[in-house]
Design a protein around this motif. Structure first.
Motif, PDB file in Angstrom:
ATOM      1  N   TYR A 184      -8.341   1.849   7.752  1.00 37.82           N
ATOM      2  CA  TYR A 184      -8.443   1.368   6.363  1.00 37.82           C
ATOM      3  C   TYR A 184      -8.614  -0.152   6.270  1.00 37.82           C
ATOM      4  O   TYR A 184      -8.611  -0.700   5.182  1.00 37.82           O
ATOM      5  CB  TYR A 184      -7.171   1.739   5.590  1.00 37.82           C
ATOM      6  N   ARG A 185      -8.696  -0.852   7.407  1.00 37.27           N
ATOM      7  CA  ARG A 185      -8.495  -2.299   7.384  1.00 37.27           C
ATOM      8  C   ARG A 185      -9.529  -3.086   6.583  1.00 37.27           C
ATOM      9  O   ARG A 185      -9.275  -4.229   6.215  1.00 37.27           O
ATOM     10  CB  ARG A 185      -8.391  -2.864   8.807  1.00 37.27           C
TER      11      ARG A 185
ATOM     12  N   LYS B 133      -7.651  -8.862   9.003  1.00 36.61           N
ATOM     13  CA  LYS B 133      -6.870  -7.709   9.466  1.00 36.61           C
ATOM     14  C   LYS B 133      -7.102  -7.463  10.968  1.00 36.61           C
ATOM     15  O   LYS B 133      -6.237  -6.927  11.642  1.00 36.61           O
ATOM     16  CB  LYS B 133      -7.271  -6.445   8.689  1.00 36.61           C
TER      17      LYS B 133
ATOM     18  N   PHE C 148      -6.587   1.958  -1.993  1.00 38.62           N
ATOM     19  CA  PHE C 148      -7.709   1.377  -1.257  1.00 38.62           C
ATOM     20  C   PHE C 148      -8.956   1.303  -2.133  1.00 38.62           C
ATOM     21  O   PHE C 148      -9.091   2.035  -3.118  1.00 38.62           O
ATOM     22  CB  PHE C 148      -8.026   2.205  -0.006  1.00 38.62           C
TER      23      PHE C 148
ATOM     24  N   TYR D 161       1.861   2.841   6.020  1.00 36.50           N
ATOM     25  CA  TYR D 161       0.946   3.713   6.764  1.00 36.50           C
ATOM     26  C   TYR D 161       1.047   3.416   8.256  1.00 36.50           C
ATOM     27  O   TYR D 161       1.104   2.249   8.667  1.00 36.50           O
ATOM     28  CB  TYR D 161      -0.492   3.500   6.288  1.00 36.50           C
TER      29      TYR D 161
ATOM     30  N   CYS E 239      -8.487  -2.496   2.452  1.00 30.47           N
ATOM     31  CA  CYS E 239      -7.060  -2.639   2.142  1.00 30.47           C
ATOM     32  C   CYS E 239      -6.761  -4.066   1.669  1.00 30.47           C
ATOM     33  O   CYS E 239      -7.100  -5.027   2.361  1.00 30.47           O
ATOM     34  CB  CYS E 239      -6.264  -2.331   3.419  1.00 30.47           C
TER      35      CYS E 239
ATOM     36  N   ASP F 233      -3.620  -5.346   1.032  1.00 27.74           N
ATOM     37  CA  ASP F 233      -2.165  -5.416   1.120  1.00 27.74           C
ATOM     38  C   ASP F 233      -1.732  -6.888   1.082  1.00 27.74           C
ATOM     39  O   ASP F 233      -2.409  -7.750   1.633  1.00 27.74           O
ATOM     40  CB  ASP F 233      -1.741  -4.772   2.443  1.00 27.74           C
TER      41      ASP F 233
ATOM     42  N   CYS G  81       4.064  -1.728   7.262  1.00 25.22           N
ATOM     43  CA  CYS G  81       3.233  -1.011   6.288  1.00 25.22           C
ATOM     44  C   CYS G  81       3.733   0.433   6.109  1.00 25.22           C
ATOM     45  O   CYS G  81       4.343   1.007   7.015  1.00 25.22           O
ATOM     46  CB  CYS G  81       1.794  -0.996   6.795  1.00 25.22           C
TER      47      CYS G  81
ATOM     48  N   CYS H 281      -6.156   0.038  12.348  1.00 28.59           N
ATOM     49  CA  CYS H 281      -6.125   0.914  11.180  1.00 28.59           C
ATOM     50  C   CYS H 281      -7.536   1.139  10.630  1.00 28.59           C
ATOM     51  O   CYS H 281      -8.277   0.179  10.406  1.00 28.59           O
ATOM     52  CB  CYS H 281      -5.239   0.277  10.110  1.00 28.59           C
TER      53      CYS H 281
ATOM     54  N   VAL I 213      -1.076  -4.047  14.336  1.00 30.66           N
ATOM     55  CA  VAL I 213      -1.098  -2.746  13.641  1.00 30.66           C
ATOM     56  C   VAL I 213      -2.337  -2.617  12.750  1.00 30.66           C
ATOM     57  O   VAL I 213      -3.121  -1.678  12.901  1.00 30.66           O
ATOM     58  CB  VAL I 213       0.188  -2.453  12.830  1.00 30.66           C
ATOM     59  N   CYS I 214      -2.551  -3.574  11.837  1.00 32.07           N
ATOM     60  CA  CYS I 214      -3.736  -3.481  10.954  1.00 32.07           C
ATOM     61  C   CYS I 214      -5.028  -3.416  11.774  1.00 32.07           C
ATOM     62  O   CYS I 214      -5.977  -2.742  11.386  1.00 32.07           O
ATOM     63  CB  CYS I 214      -3.812  -4.685  10.016  1.00 32.07           C
TER      64      CYS I 214
ATOM     65  N   ILE J 295       0.846  -1.179   0.000  1.00 32.24           N
ATOM     66  CA  ILE J 295       0.000   0.000   0.000  1.00 32.24           C
ATOM     67  C   ILE J 295       0.890   1.241   0.000  1.00 32.24           C
ATOM     68  O   ILE J 295       1.729   1.412   0.880  1.00 32.24           O
ATOM     69  CB  ILE J 295      -0.903  -0.034   1.260  1.00 32.24           C
TER      70      ILE J 295
HETATM   71  S1  SF4 Z   1      -2.984   0.280   5.385  1.00 25.61           S
HETATM   72 FE1  SF4 Z   1      -1.303  -0.874   6.315  1.00 25.61          FE
HETATM   73  S2  SF4 Z   1      -1.783  -0.883   8.506  1.00 25.61           S
HETATM   74 FE2  SF4 Z   1      -3.657  -0.307   7.391  1.00 25.61          FE
HETATM   75  S3  SF4 Z   1      -4.758  -2.253   7.120  1.00 25.61           S
HETATM   76 FE3  SF4 Z   1      -3.549  -1.892   5.278  1.00 25.61          FE
HETATM   77  S4  SF4 Z   1      -1.618  -3.023   5.665  1.00 25.61           S
HETATM   78 FE4  SF4 Z   1      -2.623  -2.762   7.624  1.00 25.61          FE
END
Ligand code: SF4
Length: 347
Positions: A305-306, A294, A230, A331, A309, A311, A329, A303, A299-300, A224
């Motif tokens: 955005y989970r 996620k 996204f 981010y 995303c 990724d 990541c 987030c 970390v995810c 990402i």
């Molecule tokens: S942007 Fe990064 S931290 Fe957020 S869900 Fe996607 S991989 Fe995980």
């Protein structure tokens, strides 16, 4: 003075779903396929209070300054059509059910192609028909001609798979390809990606999209880089809560026919010529990453955005019920910042 009916209870539209992050939250608008950021205190209000008017909500916030901010929040929600007003109880408004029943056993099949090889392709086609595949990416990984691409597209024209994408390295074109003509051979080709190009460019063809990208999307993992990566949509939102949005039902077959869980996998599961794909899909080791959401990844899980995303970082090890990915990541959800060193679309 509010510009909305402050004496009638407010409700979130069912397609507008708040998702909390460590530092801020987002509202996913699953009908319009977009999102907006919201502060975490507003997330808490939207998820805690039901069947209450704005006027009654103010009683929970006695300070004038908080009330002024609350008014701004609600004007934002109303102006973006995230909320509506009704005296009916919120239980009467149906919620989306989180189920991901699909008539496919493979969601994404990545097929590396060097040459048109009829015996191998016959085996692949037979197994695709048996396994049921939603989406195929044909990756032409060596210098190719339009005859080669035409043969592949024509050969796979009579399978029920709904979506095809073609990935072709820029330097592998041995001639000028007529993309419109190629797409007419097989109308399920929705996207053609030329990678390792000199610039980023998106062209709308009559029936598909032609993307030129500077990224080496075949030899480097998809990670990402910015919010353009996204995708807000209902299927992904639901799938991300139940499965791993990248690895779930993914199958990679290399140019020699060996079967893997994903591109870059170090373990093969036999050759498509002599093993049954449907048997491999039952193998626990093959499905190892499918169910790692996620929410279970360090970390995810924090987030916002989970659920939008995809990724491709690989879950490597598990500590205290949380998976750790094989790389960090770009981010950081704890300060909402992107790493300064990551490549953008412009460089
Ligand atoms: S942007 Fe990064 S931290 Fe957020 S869900 Fe996607 S991989 Fe995980």
């Amino acid at each position: 003075m509010a510009n909305f009916p402050s004496n009638i209870p407010f409700h979130l539209f069912a397609s507008c779903i708040p998702v909390k992050g460590a530092n801020r939250s987002a509202i996913y608008d699953l009908q319009r396929n977009q999102f907006e950021y919201i502060p975490n205190p507003l997330y808490d209000i939207l998820t805690r209070f039901k069947n209450i008017t704005f006027i009654d909500l103010l009683d929970f916030f006695p300070f004038k300054n908080d009330q002024r901010v609350l008014l701004e929040y609600f004007e934002f929600l109303k102006n973006n059509e995230f909320i509506f007003f009704s005296k009916l109880n919120s239980a009467q408004f149906p919620k989306y059910s989180i189920s991901h029943e699909r008539p496919y056993n493979i969601s994404c099949l990545i097929l590396d192609i060097e040459n048109f090889h009829e015996t191998k392709f016959e085996a692949i086609k037979r197994q695709i028909l048996k396994a049921k595949v939603e989406f195929i990416i044909f990756r032409f990984i060596s210098p190719t001609t339009s005859i080669n691409i035409k043969n592949v597209l024509t050969f796979f024209n009579n399978i029920p798979t709904r979506i095809f994408q073609l990935f072709i390295e820029n330097k592998n074109f041995t001639e000028n390809l007529d993309f419109e003509n190629l797409i007419n051979l097989n109308e399920r080709v929705s996207v053609i990606v030329k990678y390792n190009c000199e610039k980023e460019l998106v062209q709308d063809l009559e029936k598909a999209t032609l993307i030129h990208t500077k990224r080496d999307i075949v030899n480097n993992k998809m990670n990402i880089n910015n919010i353009a990566d996204f995708n807000v949509n209902m299927n992904l939102f639901i799938e991300s809560q139940l499965y791993n949005s990248f690895y779930n039902k993914r199958v990679y077959i290399d140019s020699e026919g060996f079967i893997y869980r994903h591109e870059g996998d170090i373990m093969d599961f036999g050759n498509i010529i002599n093993v049954e794909l449907t048997n491999i899909l039952e193998n626990v080791e093959f499905k190892k990453y499918w169910h790692i959401t996620k929410d279970e990844i360090s970390v995810c899980k924090d987030c916002e955005y989970r659920y939008m995303c995809v990724d491709s970082s690989l879950p490597m090890s598990k500590t205290n019920n949380l998976w750790k990915l094989d790389r960090e990541c770009n981010y950081n959800p704890y300060n909402s910042e992107w790493k300064s060193a990551y490549p953008t679309e412009d460089n």
